[in-house]
Scaffold this motif. Structure first.
Motif, PDB file in Angstrom:
ATOM      1  N   SER A 118       1.904  14.372   2.399  1.00 32.38           N
ATOM      2  CA  SER A 118       1.062  14.499   1.209  1.00 32.38           C
ATOM      3  C   SER A 118       0.458  13.175   0.760  1.00 32.38           C
ATOM      4  O   SER A 118      -0.230  13.123  -0.260  1.00 32.38           O
ATOM      5  N   LEU A 119       0.710  12.110   1.515  1.00 35.72           N
ATOM      6  CA  LEU A 119       0.161  10.810   1.145  1.00 35.72           C
ATOM      7  C   LEU A 119      -1.249  10.629   1.711  1.00 35.72           C
ATOM      8  O   LEU A 119      -1.658  11.335   2.632  1.00 35.72           O
ATOM      9  N   THR A 120      -1.982   9.682   1.166  1.00 33.46           N
ATOM     10  CA  THR A 120      -3.346   9.426   1.622  1.00 33.46           C
ATOM     11  C   THR A 120      -3.339   8.718   2.975  1.00 33.46           C
ATOM     12  O   THR A 120      -2.403   7.979   3.311  1.00 33.46           O
ATOM     13  N   ALA A 121      -4.410   8.918   3.722  1.00 31.52           N
ATOM     14  CA  ALA A 121      -4.534   8.276   5.035  1.00 31.52           C
ATOM     15  C   ALA A 121      -4.514   6.752   4.944  1.00 31.52           C
ATOM     16  O   ALA A 121      -3.848   6.092   5.752  1.00 31.52           O
ATOM     17  N   PRO A 122      -5.238   6.121   3.980  1.00 27.38           N
ATOM     18  CA  PRO A 122      -5.179   4.655   3.921  1.00 27.38           C
ATOM     19  C   PRO A 122      -3.771   4.120   3.717  1.00 27.38           C
ATOM     20  O   PRO A 122      -3.400   3.103   4.305  1.00 27.38           O
ATOM     21  N   ALA A 123      -2.972   4.793   2.895  1.00 26.65           N
ATOM     22  CA  ALA A 123      -1.597   4.336   2.676  1.00 26.65           C
ATOM     23  C   ALA A 123      -0.768   4.509   3.942  1.00 26.65           C
ATOM     24  O   ALA A 123      -0.006   3.611   4.342  1.00 26.65           O
ATOM     25  N   LEU A 124      -0.901   5.650   4.585  1.00 29.18           N
ATOM     26  CA  LEU A 124      -0.117   5.908   5.794  1.00 29.18           C
ATOM     27  C   LEU A 124      -0.518   4.997   6.944  1.00 29.18           C
ATOM     28  O   LEU A 124       0.313   4.631   7.776  1.00 29.18           O
ATOM     29  N   ASN A 125      -1.802   4.642   6.991  1.00 26.95           N
ATOM     30  CA  ASN A 125      -2.306   3.862   8.119  1.00 26.95           C
ATOM     31  C   ASN A 125      -2.239   2.355   7.890  1.00 26.95           C
ATOM     32  O   ASN A 125      -2.649   1.582   8.760  1.00 26.95           O
ATOM     33  N   ALA A 126      -1.737   1.932   6.743  1.00 27.54           N
ATOM     34  CA  ALA A 126      -1.601   0.495   6.503  1.00 27.54           C
ATOM     35  C   ALA A 126      -0.691  -0.096   7.573  1.00 27.54           C
ATOM     36  O   ALA A 126       0.418   0.401   7.803  1.00 27.54           O
ATOM     37  N   PRO A 127      -1.125  -1.142   8.261  1.00 25.80           N
ATOM     38  CA  PRO A 127      -0.341  -1.663   9.385  1.00 25.80           C
ATOM     39  C   PRO A 127       0.952  -2.314   8.928  1.00 25.80           C
ATOM     40  O   PRO A 127       1.012  -2.960   7.883  1.00 25.80           O
ATOM     41  N   GLU A 128       1.978  -2.145   9.728  1.00 21.48           N
ATOM     42  CA  GLU A 128       3.239  -2.839   9.467  1.00 21.48           C
ATOM     43  C   GLU A 128       3.057  -4.322   9.790  1.00 21.48           C
ATOM     44  O   GLU A 128       2.399  -4.683  10.762  1.00 21.48           O
ATOM     45  N   SER A 129       3.645  -5.172   8.985  1.00 22.73           N
ATOM     46  CA  SER A 129       3.529  -6.605   9.217  1.00 22.73           C
ATOM     47  C   SER A 129       4.345  -7.008  10.440  1.00 22.73           C
ATOM     48  O   SER A 129       5.561  -6.806  10.483  1.00 22.73           O
ATOM     49  N   GLY A 130       3.664  -7.586  11.424  1.00 23.39           N
ATOM     50  CA  GLY A 130       4.374  -8.073  12.595  1.00 23.39           C
ATOM     51  C   GLY A 130       5.287  -9.237  12.278  1.00 23.39           C
ATOM     52  O   GLY A 130       6.297  -9.461  12.956  1.00 23.39           O
ATOM     53  N   ILE A 131       4.946  -9.995  11.231  1.00 19.48           N
ATOM     54  CA  ILE A 131       5.783 -11.126  10.830  1.00 19.48           C
ATOM     55  C   ILE A 131       7.077 -10.626  10.208  1.00 19.48           C
ATOM     56  O   ILE A 131       8.173 -11.094  10.543  1.00 19.48           O
ATOM     57  N   VAL A 132       6.966  -9.659   9.300  1.00 16.28           N
ATOM     58  CA  VAL A 132       8.157  -9.148   8.616  1.00 16.28           C
ATOM     59  C   VAL A 132       9.121  -8.504   9.606  1.00 16.28           C
ATOM     60  O   VAL A 132      10.340  -8.677   9.502  1.00 16.28           O
ATOM     61  N   GLY A 133       8.584  -7.792  10.594  1.00 19.22           N
ATOM     62  CA  GLY A 133       9.454  -7.149  11.568  1.00 19.22           C
ATOM     63  C   GLY A 133      10.326  -8.146  12.316  1.00 19.22           C
ATOM     64  O   GLY A 133      11.529  -7.930  12.502  1.00 19.22           O
TER      65      GLY A 133
END
Length: 392
Positions: free
Chosen positions: A8-23
């Motif tokens: 039920s969330l918006t596409a922009p929120a779902l598609n926000a990329p995960e931070s490669g640095i944080v991972g």
């Protein structure tokens, strides 16, 4: 029965990329005796004179709502700082205080780029800008920098070729995170001429302007020759120059005609920046030049040490940065940035950011932040050299 909340969330929120640095940071955060060099901040705490200004403000009871654009004293101090740094008068009405450089970027992205629009971004680049554009339904168009014997280069012909009817702006981060690429005056003038020809905005991220390693004390800037009629918006922060990363305070510089729009966007996101933070920021601008000079000398020595070590190893490809405080380096035989970053955590005890976090042009590279103590950099140098000898 489980509920699918995500659907039920918006596409922009779902598609926000995960931070490669944080991972990568999460993987190594708890490793014993690790040297963490993955994030873009130094190891010096905020100077006491800045902290004391915030304490005085709190003690005086300045804990209420305030000016959405920023308290007048701080806006005037920013104008004086820009005038002192770039040698030309500046109007306080051009400045708007924000809750971080990141919020500055989000506000500018909201103003300039919507669904279907494009913004040109030279890469490798700090990932948060492209993400801010993408979340708003626009598309960041990457134009890769290239590395040759003269260092990182931006092909201005490729920038102009990337312009389409959908292009709204060109994002220029100079000195650049992560490569250290620093545009010279002629390049900036050419970019401004290009923006004028195509009626585009320039978003100028000059937060590392004081961290330069040539003869000048400040990097070339659009401030040096732009006019009041040019479509340029500057984003800036107190994080780097004054060791205030955790304070979350920055500013926007824009034509005064945009003032009501920027004020509204601040109102509808954070409703302004706390006064005690603004008092500290004012003192930072007024009394902090010697602290900046100290930081620059410190990181310059670290750069000299690391450059000598890595060059002598014969196993590393990099360009000495003209500015900022990062080395963006590739190790011979290593093509997978994330895998390399994880191995360096486990095998060398060093935490670096994977180059792929900075766009497609970062594959095969890792970023090392050298804004650390001389002792930490000597240990980093020894560990890297040992790892290169035994593993690379």
């Amino acid at each position: 029965m489980s509920v699918d909340f995500l659907s039920s969330l918006t596409a922009p929120a779902l598609n926000a990329p995960e931070s490669g640095i944080v991972g990568v940071a999460n993987y190594g955060r708890l490793k014993a005796e690790l040297i963490p060099l993955w994030v873009g901040e130094g190891d010096l705490p905020t100077p006491r004179f800045i902290c004391e200004a915030a304490t005085r403000s709190l003690a005086a009871g300045e804990t209420y709502y305030t000016w959405q654009r920023g308290v007048p004293e701080l806006r005037k101090a920013i104008a004086r700082y820009i005038e002192r740094t770039h040698g030309k008068p500046s109007d306080p009405e051009r400045f708007f205080v924000t809750g971080s450089g990141m919020q500055s970027i989000q506000i500018v992205a909201t103003m300039l780029a919507g669904e279907g629009d494009e913004v040109i971004v030279p890469t490798p680049a700090w990932p948060n800008f492209a993400a801010a554009i993408g979340i708003r339904g626009a598309r960041p168009v990457e134009v890769p920098l290239t590395l040759d014997g003269a260092g990182w280069q931006l092909d201005l012909g490729r920038v102009e070729a990337a312009i389409t009817p959908r292009t709204r702006a060109i994002f220029i981060n100079s000195p650049c995170n992560p490569t250290g690429w620093t545009a010279n005056r002629d390049e900036l003038q050419a970019i401004l001429d290009m923006a004028r020809r195509h009626d585009l905005w320039i978003i100028a991220d000059e937060i590392y302007a004081r961290f330069v390693y040539g003869a000048e004390k400040v990097a070339p800037s659009f401030h040096d020759f732009a006019t009041d009629d040019d479509k340029i918006i500057y984003v800036n922060t107190f994080s780097k120059n004054w060791a205030m990363t955790g304070w979350r305070i920055g500013w926007i510089e824009a034509p005064p005609a945009l003032g009501d729009v920027i004020e509204n966007l601040i109102q509808y996101s954070t409703s302004g920046v706390a006064v005690f933070l603004q008092r500290a920021a004012t003192v930072a601008l007024e009394q902090g030049d010697s602290f900046i000079d100290h930081q620059v000398l410190r990181v310059r020595d670290n750069l000299d040490l690391l450059s000598a070590t890595l060059t002598a190893s014969g196993k590393v490809r990099f360009a000495r940065p003209g500015g900022a405080f990062y080395l963006f380096l590739a190790i011979k035989g290593e093509s997978d940035s994330r895998s390399l970053a994880l191995r360096l955590i486990d095998e060398a005890g060093i935490g670096l950011a994977p180059g792929t976090a900075f766009g497609d042009g970062g594959q095969g590279y890792v970023r090392l932040c050298f804004a650390r103590s001389p002792e930490s950099m000597r240990e980093t140098s020894d560990r890297l050299l040992n790892w290169l000898v035994n593993h690379a």
